[in-house]
Motif scaffolding. Sequence first.
Motif, PDB file in Angstrom:
ATOM      1  N   GLU A  94      62.508  55.643  49.696  1.00 14.90           N
ATOM      2  CA  GLU A  94      61.865  54.354  49.469  1.00 14.90           C
ATOM      3  C   GLU A  94      62.923  53.264  49.377  1.00 14.90           C
ATOM      4  O   GLU A  94      63.971  53.449  48.749  1.00 14.90           O
ATOM      5  N   LEU A  95      62.630  52.128  49.973  1.00 13.38           N
ATOM      6  CA  LEU A  95      63.593  51.034  49.986  1.00 13.38           C
ATOM      7  C   LEU A  95      63.654  50.304  48.646  1.00 13.38           C
ATOM      8  O   LEU A  95      64.741  49.911  48.194  1.00 13.38           O
ATOM      9  N   ASN A  96      62.524  50.120  47.986  1.00 13.71           N
ATOM     10  CA  ASN A  96      62.501  49.311  46.760  1.00 13.71           C
ATOM     11  C   ASN A  96      63.460  49.806  45.675  1.00 13.71           C
ATOM     12  O   ASN A  96      64.164  48.995  45.067  1.00 13.71           O
ATOM     13  N   PRO A  97      63.520  51.120  45.381  1.00 16.60           N
ATOM     14  CA  PRO A  97      64.480  51.559  44.358  1.00 16.60           C
ATOM     15  C   PRO A  97      65.925  51.243  44.704  1.00 16.60           C
ATOM     16  O   PRO A  97      66.725  50.927  43.807  1.00 16.60           O
ATOM     17  N   LEU A  98      66.291  51.308  45.990  1.00 15.05           N
ATOM     18  CA  LEU A  98      67.651  50.958  46.387  1.00 15.05           C
ATOM     19  C   LEU A  98      67.928  49.479  46.140  1.00 15.05           C
ATOM     20  O   LEU A  98      69.009  49.101  45.688  1.00 15.05           O
ATOM     21  N   LEU A  99      66.932  48.637  46.430  1.00 16.18           N
ATOM     22  CA  LEU A  99      67.095  47.211  46.190  1.00 16.18           C
ATOM     23  C   LEU A  99      67.172  46.912  44.692  1.00 16.18           C
ATOM     24  O   LEU A  99      67.962  46.072  44.257  1.00 16.18           O
ATOM     25  N   ASP A 100      66.339  47.597  43.911  1.00 14.69           N
ATOM     26  CA  ASP A 100      66.375  47.396  42.455  1.00 14.69           C
ATOM     27  C   ASP A 100      67.736  47.762  41.881  1.00 14.69           C
ATOM     28  O   ASP A 100      68.244  47.089  40.974  1.00 14.69           O
ATOM     29  N   ALA A 101      68.326  48.853  42.401  1.00 12.69           N
ATOM     30  CA  ALA A 101      69.634  49.281  41.905  1.00 12.69           C
ATOM     31  C   ALA A 101      70.727  48.297  42.291  1.00 12.69           C
ATOM     32  O   ALA A 101      71.701  48.107  41.554  1.00 12.69           O
ATOM     33  N   ALA A 102      70.583  47.656  43.457  1.00 15.29           N
ATOM     34  CA  ALA A 102      71.605  46.720  43.927  1.00 15.29           C
ATOM     35  C   ALA A 102      71.491  45.366  43.249  1.00 15.29           C
ATOM     36  O   ALA A 102      72.501  44.735  42.916  1.00 15.29           O
ATOM     37  N   CYS A 103      70.261  44.904  43.027  1.00 16.05           N
ATOM     38  CA  CYS A 103      70.049  43.571  42.443  1.00 16.05           C
ATOM     39  C   CYS A 103      68.665  43.535  41.816  1.00 16.05           C
ATOM     40  O   CYS A 103      67.658  43.639  42.538  1.00 16.05           O
ATOM     41  N   ALA A 104      68.622  43.366  40.520  1.00 13.61           N
ATOM     42  CA  ALA A 104      67.334  43.368  39.822  1.00 13.61           C
ATOM     43  C   ALA A 104      66.474  42.174  40.228  1.00 13.61           C
ATOM     44  O   ALA A 104      65.241  42.247  40.163  1.00 13.61           O
ATOM     45  N   ASP A 105      67.093  41.081  40.686  1.00 13.96           N
ATOM     46  CA  ASP A 105      66.348  39.862  41.033  1.00 13.96           C
ATOM     47  C   ASP A 105      66.222  39.667  42.540  1.00 13.96           C
ATOM     48  O   ASP A 105      66.126  38.543  43.026  1.00 13.96           O
ATOM     49  N   TRP A 106      66.216  40.773  43.293  1.00 18.00           N
ATOM     50  CA  TRP A 106      66.191  40.637  44.748  1.00 18.00           C
ATOM     51  C   TRP A 106      64.926  39.951  45.249  1.00 18.00           C
ATOM     52  O   TRP A 106      64.931  39.293  46.296  1.00 18.00           O
ATOM     53  N   ARG A 107      63.828  40.066  44.521  1.00 21.77           N
ATOM     54  CA  ARG A 107      62.578  39.439  44.965  1.00 21.77           C
ATOM     55  C   ARG A 107      62.676  37.918  44.967  1.00 21.77           C
ATOM     56  O   ARG A 107      62.118  37.260  45.854  1.00 21.77           O
ATOM     57  N   THR A 108      63.361  37.359  44.007  1.00 21.15           N
ATOM     58  CA  THR A 108      63.521  35.910  43.971  1.00 21.15           C
ATOM     59  C   THR A 108      64.655  35.450  44.864  1.00 21.15           C
ATOM     60  O   THR A 108      64.587  34.378  45.474  1.00 21.15           O
TER      61      THR A 108
END
Length: 896
Positions: free
Chosen positions: A488-502
């Motif tokens: 899953e891509l989302n956990p990798l993004l969360d680990a890299a940057c908690a605020d990636w959505r903004t």
Amino acid sequence: MQNISSADSTPRQRAPWWFNLAGQLLQPWLRIRRDPAEPAALLRAGVPVCYVIERDGFSDALILQRACREAGLPNPMQPLAGTRRKRSVFALARRDGWVFGRNRKRTPNEPLRQLVRSLEGMPERDVQLVPVSIYVGRAPSRDSGWFRVLFSENWVMVGRFRRLLAMLLNGRDTVVHFSAPVSLRSALDEAGDVAPERFTRKIARVLRTHFHRIRAAVIGPDLSHRRTVVDAVLNAEPVRAAIAASAAKEKISHAKAWRKAHKLVLEIAADYSHPVVRSVSFLLGNFWNKLYDGIAMHHFDKARAVAPGFEVVYVPCHRSHADYLLLSYQLHVSGVVVPHIAAGVNLNLPGIGPILRRGGAFFLRRSFKGNALYSVVFNEYVAQLIDRGVPMEYFIEGGRSRTGRLLAPRAGMLVMTVRAFLRAPRRPVLFQPVYIGYEKLVEGNSYAGELSGQPKEKESLFGLLRGLMKVLRQRYGHVALNFGEPIELNPLLDAACADWRTESADPEAKPEWLNSVTDRLAEQIQINVNRAADVNPINLLALALLATPKHAMAESDLLAQLSLSKALLEELPYSDRVTLTPMNPAAIIAYGEQMGWVQRVQHPLGDVLTTSGEQAVLLSYFRNNVLHLTATAAWVACCFLNNRRMSRASVLRLGRIIYPFIQGELFLPWDVEGFCAELQATIDFFVRRGLLESTGEGRVLERGAGQEDSAFQLKVIARSLIQAFERYYITIAALAKNGPHMLTGAELENACTLTAQRLSLLNELSAPEFFDKALFRGFIQKLRERRVVWTDEAGKLDYDSALEGMVNDARLILSREVRHSILKITPGGNEKEMAVGEAPEVEADIKSEPTTGQLFGNVPADASSADLHQRHVETEHQTHAHVAVTPADDDASPRD
């Protein structure tokens, strides 16, 4: 099976006689496959059942009634208990029509309103809604006629006559999908004080979304108009800006720049066609039967179970041009939509390109450099596919592997996918690794030629037809498609940057962490592909026979080696998704003879199994497919190629040092401590099997004499990995002989390649990848990452003086003869300067053991090589294991 009864005792009403008659007339034309096979297990006993179908239709009602009868479910044509409804079924999408001379306007939500009203004021009453999806002509069949594909299931609500033709032509390929029931009472309770009208609309909207998702998963997304995708790309803001920039840069009109962009989109875009996909699947079914003895899929059910709700990106390994056809065909016949596939523009051949395009292929150029407009257009097209939920497939290796190993990933398509998701993160992305294993390759001969220096033959229609005629004269055994652990891509993004959505709100932004995320994603994909490997009989034969100098082995020895390899893979499983052939050793040898990979030479003292020189080169491909599965065993065995005795601690310590390099080459899944745990388990396995003897309370390991079977078996296992260490030694020797500040990275790669080629000629090595420049490049890159070497201001390679000690350290693994050959052939320097690398062999006790802390790499970050050596001496003295390494005896086995 007992029917699930209703809570209320309502008199059963039979369906009209004409309805039953129609069902009997259509019965010979229908063959229904239920999904799941036993849908009754989904329902709650004692609760009335109301079926919800996607589209109104007489034929759908007939199919539903028969499917329910065969599954032991309540009859949809009977009244619904506790309500005024005469039937226990209704459709979400309904036609307006003329009935007996008057126009009948239908309101699709009216059945839902009736059900909601029937539950008002009666909290003890409930109705379970069961969504049922019906597809006529979805699953292809070998006995299907060509004309039938025109009437297969699609997104259009067809008329009654067309539906009747579809029933008559494709009714025997009917799929009825029962979804989990929805408790209407529970939904009402959760809604609280929401008005009934609003609640009804909400339930209807949820059901329509559910049916849309199921239909997209089964027959693919609604891509009925290619023009809509093309227009969306051209109207996107990044493309409009690129068109304006191109017009200004090239000094052309905006209209001309727009036409240029429009032409690029048409060059790229797929033109997906359900009839073409069905037609091609019809042809491929017969083609695969002529080519292969069977196609097996493993762990597909796990992949299908997690896919709903995700944008699925299939990322298989790339071994053959048959890869994408095989995967797409198997997905289609298994009831999953065919993905859009990124294909090289070299495959857009006359006559072939349009068919591939209508099968879901979109084409990309090998390089985007120098064409900013093309880059923006292609990125936007990928973003449109992601935004529309279209499943995709691409090969992150960038090309077909000519050696059988996974290639270093190229993250271009991954970056595009991640950036497209960041721009509009509506639907989470799931990457699905797939391992594809063959027993014989269609392109085998061309691969061997390319690796030996012949130029790659350019694709052409004539070449394709000529090759096809040759291919059809042979059989290529079995093929395995193993689905690995999805990512899953989302956990990798969360680990890299908690605020990636903004942070990703700006579509043009390129976050600093993007490259690190895609690099980790690419590496994890390759690791998960390897964790889903299939070990077939040819893999096992290649591991054994190619480890002998003449690629020959006595039948008794080969049987024992195959048995050992199977036991190793069974007792120490690499992962739970690795599959292993069920054949016993004798059957494996017989199968290898049948496939033409091995030949039997009869002899009075026992038959010998061998493979010819050319076949041995091709066979190395299949050995390389599974090298990673035996990496731990091969490392332990390598430690005893030239040493009779060695301490367990030394094996583990050297393993820690060498691991980063073989991990990068073979995409191994463990960290350093995990690798050491695998080494411990492997040592224990060898001790149990009698290949090693453990003494000194398990601290010292010893192998048998050279003429013993155990020593021979260890040698066979070791030689699957020994060439990697020879490549490492070539690199280190080239650096040491030439000295610091003398070679650039490219010059070192070239020197290593030439040395390996010459060594291969002198020793008749059967592994073309031995002199693969990409493998040398990967090792040099690892040396850079670990700060063993670095680039000076002039672009030359510099290194610490301790690097020269690595040449001496290599004698623990490589024989004197191999080291001397490499040092003699390697260009640069002179023999006197390299004398330090060839100190006399030592009869060793622990005090004379070489400085192993520098073997093939830098020491750990928290210790110098001297500190590591001192700790090694102290540890060995504390445990009283005075003998750590004992040189091998000279009593060579007769097999040598």
